[in-house]
Design a protein around this motif. Sequence first.
Motif, PDB file in Angstrom:
ATOM      1  N   GLN A  78     -10.786   8.566  -5.715  1.00 33.37           N
ATOM      2  CA  GLN A  78     -10.130   7.574  -4.850  1.00 33.37           C
ATOM      3  C   GLN A  78     -11.098   6.460  -4.475  1.00 33.37           C
TER       4      GLN A  78
ATOM      5  N   GLU B 221       0.817  -1.213   0.000  1.00 36.08           N
ATOM      6  CA  GLU B 221       0.000   0.000   0.000  1.00 36.08           C
ATOM      7  C   GLU B 221       0.851   1.263   0.000  1.00 36.08           C
TER       8      GLU B 221
ATOM      9  N   ASP C  16      -5.885   4.990  -7.103  1.00 35.60           N
ATOM     10  CA  ASP C  16      -5.068   5.038  -5.886  1.00 35.60           C
ATOM     11  C   ASP C  16      -3.635   5.473  -6.125  1.00 35.60           C
ATOM     12  N   TYR C  17      -3.275   5.770  -7.349  1.00 37.36           N
ATOM     13  CA  TYR C  17      -1.858   6.028  -7.672  1.00 37.36           C
ATOM     14  C   TYR C  17      -1.742   7.378  -8.349  1.00 37.36           C
TER      15      TYR C  17
ATOM     16  N   HIS D 209      -4.005  12.707   0.803  1.00 39.68           N
ATOM     17  CA  HIS D 209      -4.564  11.660  -0.054  1.00 39.68           C
ATOM     18  C   HIS D 209      -3.472  10.815  -0.693  1.00 39.68           C
TER      19      HIS D 209
ATOM     20  N   ASN E 125       0.914   4.409  -2.550  1.00 40.74           N
ATOM     21  CA  ASN E 125       0.656   5.751  -2.042  1.00 40.74           C
ATOM     22  C   ASN E 125       1.835   6.695  -2.303  1.00 40.74           C
TER      23      ASN E 125
ATOM     24  N   LYS F 164      -5.595   3.914 -11.727  1.00 35.91           N
ATOM     25  CA  LYS F 164      -6.174   2.851 -10.920  1.00 35.91           C
ATOM     26  C   LYS F 164      -5.262   1.647 -11.077  1.00 35.91           C
TER      27      LYS F 164
END
Lengths: 363, 123
Positions: free
Chosen positions: B16, A205, B21-22, B69, A209, B43
């Motif tokens: 999101q 994760e 997410d990237y 975020h 991120n 994504k």
Amino acid sequence: MITRINVGPIHPGTHGVLRLLVDVDGDTIKRVETHIGFLHRGVEKLVETRMYMQSPPYMEKLDYIAPLAFDELLVAAIEGALGVEVKERAQYIRVIQLELQRIASHLLWLGTLANDVGQLATVFMWAFSDRDKVMRLLEESSGTRMFYVNQRIGGLIRDQPPDFKEHALPLLDYLEKRIPEFEATLEKNPIFTQRMKGIGVLGKEDAINFGVTGPVLRGSGINYDTRSNQDYYVYKKLNFAPQIQYRGDSYSRYKVRMLELRESIKVVRNALNKMPEGDALGLPVRLINPAVKNRIVRVSRETPRGEGMMYMVADPQRPYRLSIRSPSFVNLSVLDHISREHRFADLFAILASLDPVMADVDR
Amino acid sequence: MKTSRDDLIKTVEELQQKGFDYLIKITAVDYVQSLTVIYFLRKMADGSEETVEVELNPVDAWVPTLIKHFRAADWYEREMAEMFAIEIKGRQAHRLLLEKWDGVEAPLRKSFQWAQPYKSDTK
């Protein structure tokens, strides 16, 4: 008690001009402050003043370990803006050159990694001598040993020499035998494994991120490789498969690159065998008022260090704006996060496993 | 997609939730009449991509931070703040990322003045 240690900007472990301010408690790293920018040349601004085909030599000095990667990326962006299709034979030759470039780049990384964990004599010398063999092959293919500038819009400056395949295949066989020797020298050495396994862990994760890319991303178990996911050139026809490892530590990142060496050898061999006959020459360098079909272009390529991206707003003669996504830049930004609570001596092994090129970070 | 800076956080949060997410990159383009800030999102599950564009007035250029975020936003925002003099609101004061030069503000804006070319005294 927290002590602050200054590392760099000129330091053999940082592979370039990078300054780290490291807060340590005894020997344990608590925080790393990364100072970059010492090599900032303002490339993005410079290319706004140059005509399109004057810019590739600048791009080659971004990632000088793999100059062809960004050279080709800019030419691909210009091709996108002008709406030019790349000839099929030229696509094969580009793939061969890019993958040979990746092999040369990974071999240099391997040598310097071994250097950083105390294996200077053997692996460093082996890797550099093998890299030179690959660069000699690239010289045969492109005309120059290191800074190629052989990409032209829609193709290349010239075709490959007729006996290139006879010279390339024996070298690929040699390299394939050589990789297990490298691995045996490193992986059976407890000093190497102790300094790599479980060190600098980047979870799945966190990897997403932080936006890391390339072998660092795939070392954390995420299956994303621009070559397969964005499907450019002829990689689909060459039986290419991305390489993934799951532990997320320095050792995983090392392993991903070793597997990529094998994969690149396979891709080059397939490309040499499947290459069609035909014309591979591109347009001449001097373009007088070329018609811009797409004003905004975005191109991504898997460079040896990860996904490089160019976002270009095109004007008729020169880029109005060129934005470069540097893979080393994002990969370096994760250094503070993954080196906390490790020993100070491991910092350079972690940094080497991220494989940043400072000229590419600063642009 | 285009959005305003007031809706930026809402738009990004919606994306999101859809799985983007990237953060690939944050960049900006100076179109002289306006400044455009561009966020490239991906994504990771299926590789689909989305672009969020925010148009700004060059005189009053600021955007809210996305650092909560995406941690990838940290260095990109700092780079953009230096190169375009776009203020990033909502995050702590930050050290310059690329070092500062004397008298140079926002080098990637079109208003940037190039240094005069060197002229030799002798012919």
